[in-house]
Design an enzyme around this catalytic site. Structure first.
Site, short mmCIF file in Angstrom:
data_model
loop_
_atom_site.label_atom_id
_atom_site.label_comp_id
_atom_site.label_asym_id
_atom_site.label_seq_id
_atom_site.Cartn_x
_atom_site.Cartn_y
_atom_site.Cartn_z
N HIS A 59 0.72 -1.36 -0.03
CA HIS A 59 0.31 0.10 0.03
C HIS A 59 0.61 1.65 0.15
O HIS A 59 2.14 1.27 0.25
CB HIS A 59 -0.93 0.15 1.47
CG HIS A 59 0.00 0.21 3.05
ND1 HIS A 59 -0.29 -0.78 3.33
CD2 HIS A 59 0.43 1.50 3.15
CE1 HIS A 59 0.14 -0.91 4.23
NE2 HIS A 59 1.16 0.40 4.07
C1 T46 Z 1 4.08 -0.41 5.93
C2 T46 Z 1 3.94 -1.72 5.77
C3 T46 Z 1 5.48 -1.76 4.87
C4 T46 Z 1 -3.11 0.18 14.32
O1 T46 Z 1 -4.94 -0.05 14.64
N1 T46 Z 1 -3.10 0.87 13.66
C5 T46 Z 1 -1.63 1.41 13.84
O2 T46 Z 1 -0.04 2.25 13.42
C6 T46 Z 1 -1.11 -0.06 12.53
C7 T46 Z 1 0.32 0.46 11.03
C8 T46 Z 1 -1.39 -0.58 12.34
N2 T46 Z 1 -2.99 -0.82 12.25
C9 T46 Z 1 -4.10 -2.32 11.72
C10 T46 Z 1 -4.58 -2.03 10.95
C11 T46 Z 1 -4.60 -2.95 9.81
O3 T46 Z 1 -5.71 -3.89 10.93
O4 T46 Z 1 -3.50 -3.55 12.33
C12 T46 Z 1 -3.58 -3.88 10.96
C13 T46 Z 1 -2.44 -4.09 10.27
O5 T46 Z 1 -2.16 -2.50 9.42
P1 T46 Z 1 -1.62 -2.68 8.24
O6 T46 Z 1 -2.76 -3.34 7.51
O7 T46 Z 1 -0.62 -1.28 8.08
O8 T46 Z 1 -0.05 -4.12 7.54
P2 T46 Z 1 0.57 -3.89 6.86
O9 T46 Z 1 2.06 -4.77 6.95
O10 T46 Z 1 0.06 -4.11 5.55
O11 T46 Z 1 1.37 -2.71 6.88
C14 T46 Z 1 2.94 -2.17 7.69
C15 T46 Z 1 2.60 -0.95 7.81
O12 T46 Z 1 1.71 -0.50 8.46
C16 T46 Z 1 3.22 -0.05 6.74
O13 T46 Z 1 3.41 1.42 7.12
O14 T46 Z 1 5.60 0.27 5.25
O15 T46 Z 1 3.68 -2.82 7.02
#
Ligand code: T46
Length: 144
Positions: A59
């Site tokens: 993303h």
């Molecule tokens: C990145 C890539 C490489 C929260 O509730 N609070 C938070 O601060 C974050 C970051 C996430 N979440 C929840 C939202 C989603 O339900 O945790 C779940 C997974 O988050 P996200 O979809 O952002 O995870 P990834 O692995 O797709 O992305 C992550 C980082 O968010 C992103 O910044 O650079 O890894």
């Protein structure tokens, strides 16, 4: 809008060398205030216990800026600005990868026990995500 109004890997993303205090008792690295990174830290989170072969991310953010630090172990961060794709292999706890908004990213090749600390410029907001690659390209006006 013109292409160069948006961040690109070449003009925005970079490895930031953080201070490293060498010490026979063990080294120490720090970040403070506005000295080391180009945004004010509003949030910190970390990614760990990643099973072998998993990929995270996939993303971009409309407005969020981040600094990724691989505090332990190693992993690859693949960045894509809609024109260029670039791979950063991170394995040093005193290097931070700065990623501004509107850069598509994913994390892969996590080593066993890899620990990635992410410092972010804002609190969590699901509405700031661009999760569809075509939508991302349209957003940065790089649709082919
Ligand atoms: C990145 C890539 C490489 C929260 O509730 N609070 C938070 O601060 C974050 C970051 C996430 N979440 C929840 C939202 C989603 O339900 O945790 C779940 C997974 O988050 P996200 O979809 O952002 O995870 P990834 O692995 O797709 O992305 C992550 C980082 O968010 C992103 O910044 O650079 O890894």
């Amino acid at each position: 809008m013109k292409m160069n109004e948006y961040p690109t890997i070449e003009n925005s993303c970079r490895i930031i060398h953080l201070p490293k205090i060498h010490d026979p008792r063990g080294n120490l690295t720090f970040i403070q205030g506005q000295e080391h990174i180009p945004f004010t830290i509003q949030r910190a989170y970390w990614i760990y216990d990643v099973p072998g072969g998993e990929i995270r991310g996939g993303h971009a953010y409309k407005s969020l800026h981040e600094l990724l630090i691989v505090v332990s172990g190693s992993l690859d961060v693949v960045l894509d600005d809609g024109i260029q794709v670039k791979n950063y292999s991170l394995n040093r706890s005193y290097f931070g990868l700065y990623i501004p908004n509107l850069i598509w990213r994913s994390m892969e090749n996590f080593s066993t026990n890899a620990l990635c600390l992410i410092l972010a410029s804002d609190i969590y907001d699901a509405r700031d995500y661009l999760r569809d690659y075509t939508e991302f390209l349209n957003h940065v006006d790089r649709s082919k």
